[in-house]
Design a protein around this motif. Structure first.
Motif, PDB file in Angstrom:
ATOM      1  N   VAL A 396      -5.882 -26.016  65.259  1.00 28.53           N
ATOM      2  CA  VAL A 396      -6.209 -25.064  65.496  1.00 28.53           C
ATOM      3  C   VAL A 396      -7.611 -23.834  65.134  1.00 28.53           C
ATOM      4  CG1 VAL A 396      -5.690 -23.455  66.144  1.00 28.53           C
ATOM      5  CG2 VAL A 396      -4.330 -24.631  66.785  1.00 28.53           C
ATOM      6  N   VAL A 397      -9.053 -23.606  66.104  1.00 31.27           N
ATOM      7  CA  VAL A 397      -9.805 -23.104  64.893  1.00 31.27           C
ATOM      8  C   VAL A 397      -9.120 -21.850  64.276  1.00 31.27           C
ATOM      9  CG1 VAL A 397     -11.850 -21.845  64.994  1.00 31.27           C
ATOM     10  CG2 VAL A 397     -11.666 -24.024  66.621  1.00 31.27           C
ATOM     11  N   ASP A 398      -9.424 -22.108  62.554  1.00 29.29           N
ATOM     12  CA  ASP A 398      -9.053 -20.911  61.452  1.00 29.29           C
ATOM     13  C   ASP A 398     -10.169 -19.906  61.924  1.00 29.29           C
ATOM     14  OD1 ASP A 398      -6.825 -22.009  59.802  1.00 29.29           O
ATOM     15  OD2 ASP A 398      -8.575 -23.150  59.968  1.00 29.29           O
ATOM     16  N   VAL A 399     -11.598 -20.321  61.923  1.00 28.11           N
ATOM     17  CA  VAL A 399     -12.605 -18.380  62.357  1.00 28.11           C
ATOM     18  C   VAL A 399     -13.591 -19.200  63.072  1.00 28.11           C
ATOM     19  CG1 VAL A 399     -14.389 -17.383  61.395  1.00 28.11           C
ATOM     20  CG2 VAL A 399     -12.640 -18.306  60.181  1.00 28.11           C
ATOM     21  N   LEU A 400     -13.512 -17.564  63.799  1.00 27.90           N
ATOM     22  CA  LEU A 400     -14.228 -18.761  65.719  1.00 27.90           C
ATOM     23  C   LEU A 400     -15.928 -18.420  65.440  1.00 27.90           C
ATOM     24  CD1 LEU A 400     -15.092 -19.590  68.480  1.00 27.90           C
ATOM     25  CD2 LEU A 400     -13.956 -18.127  69.534  1.00 27.90           C
ATOM     26  N   ILE A 451     -11.975 -13.939  64.984  1.00 27.63           N
ATOM     27  CA  ILE A 451     -12.741 -14.342  65.930  1.00 27.63           C
ATOM     28  C   ILE A 451     -14.218 -13.315  64.841  1.00 27.63           C
ATOM     29  CG2 ILE A 451     -13.744 -13.778  68.026  1.00 27.63           C
ATOM     30  CD1 ILE A 451     -10.870 -14.423  68.717  1.00 27.63           C
ATOM     31  N   VAL A 452     -15.358 -14.107  65.065  1.00 28.38           N
ATOM     32  CA  VAL A 452     -16.504 -13.316  64.983  1.00 28.38           C
ATOM     33  C   VAL A 452     -17.325 -13.460  66.628  1.00 28.38           C
ATOM     34  CG1 VAL A 452     -18.945 -12.790  63.790  1.00 28.38           C
ATOM     35  CG2 VAL A 452     -16.596 -13.511  62.895  1.00 28.38           C
ATOM     36  N   ASN A 453     -17.850 -12.525  66.801  1.00 30.47           N
ATOM     37  CA  ASN A 453     -19.229 -12.336  68.383  1.00 30.47           C
ATOM     38  C   ASN A 453     -20.079 -11.483  67.350  1.00 30.47           C
ATOM     39  OD1 ASN A 453     -16.708 -12.926  69.865  1.00 30.47           O
ATOM     40  ND2 ASN A 453     -15.911 -11.221  70.066  1.00 30.47           N
ATOM     41  N   THR A 454     -21.168 -12.101  67.802  1.00 33.43           N
ATOM     42  CA  THR A 454     -22.403 -11.765  67.825  1.00 33.43           C
ATOM     43  C   THR A 454     -23.113 -10.862  68.533  1.00 33.43           C
ATOM     44  OG1 THR A 454     -23.446 -14.088  66.499  1.00 33.43           O
ATOM     45  CG2 THR A 454     -24.601 -12.846  67.073  1.00 33.43           C
ATOM     46  N   ALA A 455     -23.145 -10.046  68.417  1.00 37.04           N
ATOM     47  CA  ALA A 455     -23.394  -8.590  69.592  1.00 37.04           C
ATOM     48  C   ALA A 455     -25.000  -8.556  68.896  1.00 37.04           C
ATOM     49  CB  ALA A 455     -23.230  -7.683  69.506  1.00 37.04           C
ATOM     50  N   SER A 456     -25.599  -7.413  68.586  1.00 36.52           N
ATOM     51  CA  SER A 456     -27.058  -6.380  68.615  1.00 36.52           C
ATOM     52  C   SER A 456     -27.116  -5.480  68.601  1.00 36.52           C
ATOM     53  CB  SER A 456     -27.574  -7.493  69.773  1.00 36.52           C
ATOM     54  OG  SER A 456     -28.802  -6.882  69.623  1.00 36.52           O
ATOM     55  N   ALA A 457     -27.791  -4.956  67.451  1.00 34.93           N
ATOM     56  CA  ALA A 457     -28.375  -3.421  67.815  1.00 34.93           C
ATOM     57  C   ALA A 457     -28.937  -2.986  69.305  1.00 34.93           C
ATOM     58  CB  ALA A 457     -29.307  -3.889  66.382  1.00 34.93           C
ATOM     59  N   ALA A 458     -29.270  -4.089  69.623  1.00 30.05           N
ATOM     60  CA  ALA A 458     -29.726  -3.399  71.383  1.00 30.05           C
ATOM     61  C   ALA A 458     -28.086  -3.401  72.152  1.00 30.05           C
ATOM     62  CB  ALA A 458     -30.487  -5.034  72.219  1.00 30.05           C
ATOM     63  N   ALA A 459     -26.623  -3.173  71.375  1.00 31.15           N
ATOM     64  CA  ALA A 459     -25.591  -2.278  71.788  1.00 31.15           C
ATOM     65  C   ALA A 459     -25.377  -1.710  71.903  1.00 31.15           C
ATOM     66  CB  ALA A 459     -25.060  -3.662  70.770  1.00 31.15           C
ATOM     67  N   TYR A 460     -26.201  -0.494  71.190  1.00 28.61           N
ATOM     68  CA  TYR A 460     -25.887   0.369  70.706  1.00 28.61           C
ATOM     69  C   TYR A 460     -27.278   1.571  71.068  1.00 28.61           C
ATOM     70  CZ  TYR A 460     -26.588  -0.924  66.520  1.00 28.61           C
ATOM     71  OH  TYR A 460     -26.169  -2.197  64.569  1.00 28.61           O
ATOM     72  N   GLN A 461     -28.403   0.791  70.628  1.00 28.38           N
ATOM     73  CA  GLN A 461     -29.842   1.053  71.138  1.00 28.38           C
ATOM     74  C   GLN A 461     -30.255   0.844  72.212  1.00 28.38           C
ATOM     75  OE1 GLN A 461     -31.818   0.791  67.337  1.00 28.38           O
ATOM     76  NE2 GLN A 461     -33.863   0.392  68.883  1.00 28.38           N
ATOM     77  N   PRO A 462     -30.356   2.114  73.513  1.00 28.26           N
ATOM     78  CA  PRO A 462     -30.775   2.113  74.844  1.00 28.26           C
ATOM     79  C   PRO A 462     -32.637   1.190  74.434  1.00 28.26           C
ATOM     80  CG  PRO A 462     -30.894   3.985  73.822  1.00 28.26           C
ATOM     81  CD  PRO A 462     -30.069   3.283  73.043  1.00 28.26           C
TER      82      PRO A 462
END
Length: 586
Positions: A396-400, A451-462
């Motif tokens: 089982v994965v410890d860090v995703l 769990i780490v999800n790569t989002a972006s500054a674009a997630a809150y910067q239109p």
């Protein structure tokens, strides 16, 4: 899991009979597990079962606990000297010709420090793994040093540990602890452990708990004040020591072990984001670390060579980390960062050659094991097969780290339905698949994770140029926040990483909607050139990802522009909207 099927024997020593249980092949190295207070040997059942495939595992009920008999009278019957007699009697019975590998938790660790530092046990202990229990001698010296040379920091440490030790004072009172344990506290203890410590319900604790706890109060009364007032000056460990420190321990401060190297020169440190009862809440990780440490000492490997030397090696050594989009850029740098910390790495990418290269380099950097897996994260069935394979073959994965993503630029009306589907399939659904499949395995295991999800500054910067990409990343950010709330009670952290302009190959592969192939190629080259001039390396994002896991951070803007935009989104959103109307450079 229980100790069902264990071979049981009785060892007589010092007027008591000790109940000893054995699992595994007696020809293999012997690992002796010593339980704490107010436990019996069954606290180790989850760990013992996992170790039994490789070792001869021995557990025994400390005198007055479980099925072992209690000394008469109780007063004076639980001194560290008598507990050492018991330990020697057990190891002479189960491993008369070879030294044993000792593992202790809580008071099992306290007494094991005595075993590993007195002369009469020299040659009988091959290694010692300590968790949640200091040497009383080391503790006594720790207190004296802070009293003799007080500073604000040292006084704070004394007061902090004094507050954590509230229960020790109560256990020194006459009669009251016995009445409490044989009465309401003994009945409520299993529920307290489940609610406060997140200990799974099951066959632990055993029905003998009230009696065990009442007898065990004498462990404190017979030893604590005497040793803290007059600590031994020769309490040096004569075997390699592995220290496992749960960072959320409500009873012991991390600072207690600050000067431990002077007492245990062959010391390896490990840390876990967990509470006190890690034999029940983190058995997989403990079994892995114990196995690694025992094998290293059996093979005669110098103790300092048994672990990685990266900054966070004490935190991630031996853990299983899966990174998607690991073939290049932020994903590859992240795989390398965890490899430097001694983690086992699974590099996932749709490009098999790139994934294989990442895995190969991870092994060279410091990962004890690294594998490459080829999959398109947008393919639900392929991800399901990957999750099943990982659980079966690696664990089982410890860090995703859900990092795989693609870029798409272009105005809303230039972006086709097919464009939207492709970017959402990878950037959002790829994250959903990873969280659903691997996150579910973490939750079902019940031993935490991250769990780490790569989002972006674009997630809150239109931006008028990135409607599809920004929408996908905003969804990842909100998904991460929702999951963080849902999984917090299960010890699973969730972090959203929000980079800005990072010098990776996503710029040269990003699509531009509404233009022909020649113009798209020109814009890709220009974007790559601009990002190259900015030259913010993916390694810095990888460092931020590792720190986010260590600190359990929720939202992590990484680059200066990402941090600035994040502040603006909270305090000056109108200004951010005005910036969104600007024409992007073409």
């Amino acid at each position: 899991m229980s100790l069902e099927g264990a071979r049981e024997r009785w060892v007589r020593t010092g007027g008591v009979e000790l109940c000893v249980a054995e699992l595994g092949d007696e020809t293999q190295p012997t690992v002796v597990l010593v339980h704490g207070y107010p436990d019996s040997k069954e606290v180790w059942s989850e760990v013992a079962t996992r170790l039994a495939d490789r070792f001869h595992v021995v557990l025994y009920d400390v005198r007055g606990h479980g099925s072992s008999t209690a000394p008469q009278p109780l007063r004076g019957g639980f001194t560290l000297e008598k507990l050492t007699d018991d330990f020697l009697a057990v190891v002479d019975a189960v491993s008369p010709d070879k030294p044993v590998h000792l593992v202790g938790h809580d008071w099992g660790s306290v007494q094991s420090w005595e075993f590993v530092t007195v002369r009469r046990t020299e040659g009988r202990i091959a290694s010692f793994t300590s968790m949640s229990g200091p040497s009383l001698d080391h503790f006594g010296h720790w207190i004296k040093q802070r009293v003799k040379r007080p500073t604000p920091r040292k006084v704070g440490q004394l007061l902090g540990q004094g507050a954590k030790s509230w229960y020790v004072y109560l256990l020194h009172t006459p009669v009251l602890p016995e009445l409490a344990w044989r009465g309401p506290l003994g009945k409520q203890w299993p529920k307290i452990l489940q609610r406060v410590e997140k200990v799974p319900s099951g066959d632990y604790p055993t029905p003998s708990l009230p009696t065990d706890a009442a007898h065990g109060a004498w462990l404190y009364r017979d030893n604590v004040r005497a040793r803290l007032n007059r600590p031994r000056d020769d309490a040096y460990a004569h075997a390699p020591v592995q220290l496992v420190t749960p960072l959320g321990d409500a009873f012991l401060s991390e600072r207690l072990y600050d000067e431990l190297e002077q007492w245990a020169p062959q010391l390896v440190r490990r840390t876990l984001p967990a509470k006190h009862w890690i034999p029940r809440t983190r058995p997989d990780q403990l079994a892995a670390w114990i196995t690694e440490f025992v094998h290293a000492n059996e093979d005669g490997v110098p103790v300092r060579d048994t672990v990685a030397t990266g900054k966070y090696a004490d935190r991630f050594g031996g853990q299983l980390v899966l990174v998607t989009g690991a073939g290049s850029g932020i994903g590859r740098a992240t795989a390398f960062a965890f490899a430097e910390a001694g983690a086992r790495v699974i590099a996932v990418d749709r490009d098999s050659e790139s994934a294989a290269r990442t895995a190969e380099m991870s092994r060279l950097i410091g990962s004890p094991e690294a594998w490459a897996e080829t999959v398109d994260v947008s393919d639900e069935q392929a991800m399901e097969k990957l999750a099943e394979k990982v659980a079966t073959e690696y664990g089982v994965v410890d860090v995703l780290v859900n990092n795989a993503g693609i870029g798409l630029s272009g105005s809303f009306f230039d972006t086709t339905a097919a464009d939207w589907k492709k970017v959402l399939d990878v950037n959002l659904w790829g994250v959903i698949h990873g969280c659903r499949l691997f996150g579910k395995q973490m939750a079902e295991r019940g031993q935490g994770g991250h769990i780490v999800n790569t989002a972006s500054a674009a997630a809150y910067q239109p931006s008028k140029a990135l409607p599809a990409y920004s929408t996908s990343k905003a969804a990842v950010l909100m998904l991460s926040e929702c999951l963080r709330a849902e999984l917090a009670g299960q010890g699973i952290g969730v972090s959203a990483i929000c980079p800005g302009f990072v010098n990776t190959n996503i710029t040269s592969t990003a699509r531009f909607a509404g233009v022909d192939a020649l113009e798209e190629k020109r814009r890709q080259k220009k974007s790559a050139r601009l990002y190259g001039l900015r030259n913010y390396p993916p390694e810095k994002v990888a460092d931020a990802i590792v720190r986010a896991v260590v600190r359990n951070q929720a939202v992590v803007p990484v680059t200066p522009e990402a941090r600035g935009a994040h502040l603006m989104s909270r305090f000056t959103p109108k200004a951010l909207r005005a910036i969104a109307r600007m024409e992007p450079p073409l």
